[in-house]
Design an enzyme around this catalytic site. Structure first.
Site, PDB file in Angstrom:
ATOM      1  N   ASP A   1      56.069   5.254  59.842  1.00  0.00           N
ATOM      2  CA  ASP A   1      55.853   4.176  60.703  1.00  0.00           C
ATOM      3  C   ASP A   1      55.089   3.210  59.879  1.00  0.00           C
ATOM      4  O   ASP A   1      54.512   3.470  58.786  1.00  0.00           O
ATOM      5  CB  ASP A   1      55.125   4.524  62.240  1.00  0.00           C
ATOM      6  CG  ASP A   1      55.466   3.673  63.273  1.00  0.00           C
ATOM      7  OD1 ASP A   1      55.580   2.305  62.664  1.00  0.00           O
ATOM      8  OD2 ASP A   1      55.302   3.762  64.227  1.00  0.00           O
TER       9      ASP A   1
HETATM   10  C1  NOJ Z   1      55.747   0.231  64.824  1.00  0.00           C
HETATM   11  C2  NOJ Z   1      56.566   0.892  65.795  1.00  0.00           C
HETATM   12  O1  NOJ Z   1      55.750   1.803  66.099  1.00  0.00           O
HETATM   13  C3  NOJ Z   1      57.883   1.345  65.254  1.00  0.00           C
HETATM   14  O2  NOJ Z   1      58.397   1.821  66.167  1.00  0.00           O
HETATM   15  C4  NOJ Z   1      58.632   0.054  64.604  1.00  0.00           C
HETATM   16  O3  NOJ Z   1      59.604   0.691  64.261  1.00  0.00           O
HETATM   17  C5  NOJ Z   1      57.756  -0.475  63.624  1.00  0.00           C
HETATM   18  N1  NOJ Z   1      56.532  -0.969  63.868  1.00  0.00           N
HETATM   19  C6  NOJ Z   1      58.716  -1.508  62.585  1.00  0.00           C
HETATM   20  O4  NOJ Z   1      58.618  -2.591  63.519  1.00  0.00           O
END
Ligand code: NOJ
Length: 741
Positions: A276
């Site tokens: 993430d």
């Molecule tokens: C953080 C989020 O938790 C995740 O779901 C997402 O894909 C990423 N940011 C990218 O934006």
């Protein structure tokens, strides 16, 4: 930057002309290789494994290390995508372009279709439709120059408070697995990889960057991991995203048990693990644990904060080289990481059909009428009808002339644009503005039928009451503030702040608005555009209650379809609706955690499993939802098979209009298995004409009967008598049978 295959072929042909014939004759193979440096891995008929091996063998160390971290500029500054890794044209490696998320191509993308959110997709209980949603999202991603969709999210709704439940597939592992598999297959039917996220135990937004989840082995296996396992084993998902939180003290992205143990060694995952954004906290430990690709929202050197997660960059070439030099990391592991990334790219066609991000795709409108039709149908089929007093719905055909009061901020174009999906990275922009608001959709449908629509924002109760009292029918629309980055404070619909740039604050007190409308007019339909369960203190006064969740771009049209009976409300609850906050209590140690740790002490008793085990009556049970007709069930036959059983029964449409039914099969294990009282192990969705009866067969396999034995460290079937129950919700199961094992 990239040369297309055609250009390459042309250059190859030109190069061949200038090579002396004698040389070609003397060394035909090396000449061919020199002419087409990618020949060894660009043969489509070769297996993904062989192509990946050939490519990795041909890569320099610089090229390998380049593949393992995000390119600049990071996050949304690169054509509105969530991140990217630049391709290597000399090796025919295409750009890897990653975008959010589960309800469509989102983030800062424009001119894409916003579909109903994840929880709504699960609420359709319709794998064929879910697959179509996935495939439409995949098509739009590809057209936008994106080849990794950062979804679907498949965390289990452990509590109704999780701000991101709207992105996920509800509280039940069987339904979540089935939905995840269908959506992933749809996305990956294009040269686009899906991403199973957030792996794992990322079941709350409170302290999401640091909370340490303690989950016992059996609960992991039976409740929280099955959707990920199914994504790998049944849908061949190309990538998995490790989450922000810790698991038993180790960050999810540097947790060998998670990233290598379950995922690769047990389930046979052969794609890549991506972090993430900002979830990486180390170089060698993360790489050794099984992380392949690092992502971050901000450029290298960004400081660690509760918003960004970790600092800067950990998989930069210098850091990886240093780890190699120190002996903390092996070259074999680096090669594996690269291979894990390129292998699914070969398998799913990303090399053969490379994307070209840029102004062209970014500005192009990929939301076709066909895609919008899928979104409209999905929105109606996800809508759950919870109450329908005296068949208030569907609105009966009249000679027209009815006055319909549409009330609520969420019904107008501004509110509807907010409620198109939940807040956070998955929020579809809806730009250019084309969200069909409830007000617009209902007004259009009403005009066609000679009805008249009046609108009140509902910001004060007098307003709402007067508008409701003067109308024949009232449609009052409310929304909640579910968003990434924060949990919901309670089950209410009060004014909410927006915690990310992707949402707006809800400006009005909606519980009072609904109470005023329902008290003023018994023909009031309450529409809840919410991401998760809400309390309903006004329920006794409501004529009908619809939950379309976050309905996407076509929400207003789909809502009008449902109100006027053009389509049925096809959804069934993927999550239990509690009466109020007093139900299903969590000790603070369990949720949201104390001193940075949360212990899943409720074990297997998640969602309806807890309600059943404690004999608690929820407001609306898991699996529940009304249609516009009625059904009868009879003749249950349970036939044991070597693996499990075949369960068949007859369903009959006992009403006067065609309609869909979702027969659900719940299994109760012998007492000594120590399982929750009953668990969903099968379902289907079928449409029957009035009076039509059909025999339906559902299959139970060995795994459906199994429990995870921590002692024996494997799935086991506990001998004894199993109870099979079939019906239309977890609390309405007219058919019972037995199965001996
Ligand atoms: C953080 C989020 O938790 C995740 O779901 C997402 O894909 C990423 N940011 C990218 O934006």
């Amino acid at each position: 930057m990239r040369r297309s295959r055609q250009t390459l072929a042309l250059l190859t042909a030109l190069a061949a002309v200038s090579v002396p014939t004698a040389l070609v004759a003397a060394a035909p193979e090396s000449a061919a290789a020199a002419a087409d440096p990618c020949a060894a891995w660009m043969d489509r008929s070769d297996s993904a494994d062989r192509r990946a091996d050939a490519l990795v063998a041909a890569m320099s160390q610089d090229q390998k290390l380049h593949m393992l971290t995000f390119g600049d500029p990071p996050w949304f500054t690169y054509w509105g995508t969530a991140g990217h890794v630049d391709g290597i044209p000399a090796l025919c490696i295409p750009d890897l372009v990653l975008s959010d998320a589960g309800s469509g191509v989102a983030g800062l993308q424009i001119a894409t279709t916003v579909f109903p959110s994840g929880v709504a997709q699960a609420a359709t209980w319709d794998p064929a439709l879910q697959r179509r949603i996935g495939s439409t999202i995949g098509a739009e991603a590809f057209a936008k120059g994106i080849n990794v969709m950062l979804g679907p999210g498949m965390n289990i709704a452990r509590t109704p408070y999780n701000g991101r439940n709207f992105e996920y597939f509800g509280e039940d592992p069987y339904l979540a697995s089935s939905t995840a598999v269908a959506v992933i297959k749809g996305i990956q039917s294009h040269p686009v990889l899906a991403d199973a996220k957030h792996y794992a135990f990322n079941n709350q937004e409170t302290e999401r960057m640091s909370i340490d989840a303690r989950v016992d082995e059996r609960t992991r296996r039976e409740i929280y991991l099955p959707a990920f396992e199914a994504a790998v084993k049944k849908a061949d998902v190309g990538s998995v995203m490790c989450s922000y939180n810790k698991i038993d003290g180790a960050y999810a992205c540097e947790n060998p048990e998670m990233l290598t143990g379950y995922l690769r060694d047990e389930w046979g995952f052969d794609g890549f693990v991506v972090s993430d954004w900002g979830a990486v906290h180390s170089t060698a430990p993360s790489a050794r644990a099984g992380l392949d690709l690092e992502m971050h929202a901000f450029a290298a050197g960004a400081p660690a904060t509760p918003v960004t997660g970790s600092a800067g960059r950990y998989f930069g070439a210098d850091q990886l080289r240093a780890a190699l030099a120190e002996g903390e990391l092996t070259q074999a592991r680096i090669d594996d990481m690269v291979r894990n990334i390129v292998r699914p790219m070969f398998e799913h066609g990303l090399f053969d059909e490379p994307v070209s991000p840029g102004a062209g795709p970014y500005l192009s409108d990929v939301s076709t009428p066909g895609h919008l039709a899928v979104a409209r149908r999905a929105a109606a089929d996800a809508t759950v009808l919870l109450k329908n007093r005296d068949r208030l719905l569907p609105l009966q055909p009249t000679d027209g002339g009815r006055t319909i009061a549409v009330i609520g901020w969420a019904a107008n174009p501004v509110g509807a644009a907010n409620a198109v999906s939940g807040g956070g990275s998955s929020h579809g922009s809806g730009l250019p503005p084309r969200v069909v608001s409830p007000l617009e959709g209902i007004t259009r449908a009403a005009l066609e039928r000679g009805d008249r629509v009046v609108y009140a924002e509902g910001s004060n109760v007098v307003d709402a009451r007067l508008a409701a009292a003067a109308a024949d029918v009232v449609v009052v629309v409310a929304t909640d503030g579910s968003s990434e980055g924060t949990d919901r404070a309670d089950l209410g619909l009060r004014p909410a702040a927006c915690v990310t740039v992707f949402c707006q604050a809800i400006p009005i007190e909606q519980e009072d608005m609904i109470a005023a409308a329902t008290a003023a007019n018994p023909n009031t339909v309450v529409v809840l555009d919410v991401g998760a369960p809400v309390r309903m203190p006004w329920l006794a006064d409501a004529g009908a209650v619809l939950v379309p969740w976050y309905g996407g771009l076509e929400h207003g049209n789909a809502l009008a379809d449902v109100l006027y009976g053009v389509r049925e409300p096809g959804g069934r609850l993927p999550q239990t609706f509690p009466v109020d906050e007093a139900q299903n209590p969590f000790a603070p140690e369990a949720y949201p955690g104390v001193d940075g740790t949360e212990t899943y002490s409720e074990g297997l008793l998640v969602g309806y499993r807890w309600y059943d085990a404690t004999g608690t009556r929820p407001l609306f049970p898991f699996g529940y939802g009304l249609g516009y007709t009625t059904f009868g069930f009879r003749d249950l036959v349970v036939r044991p098979t070597a693996q499990g059983a075949r369960v068949s029964f007859v369903v009959r449409n006992t009403g006067r209009r065609a309609g869909a039914v979702v027969p659900q099969l719940y299994l109760s294990s012998p007492k000594r298995a120590g399982e929750p009282p009953k668990q969903l192990k099968g379902f289907t969705k079928l449409t029957l004409r009035p009076g039509e009866a059909r025999r339906v067969e559902l299959t139970l396999d060995r795994r459906d009967l199994s429990i995870w034995s921590t002692r024996r460290d494997r799935w086991v079937v506990v001998p004894g008598s199993y109870r099979v129950a079939v019906g239309t919700s977890s609390r309405d199961l007219p058919l019972h049978g037995r199965l001996r094992r």
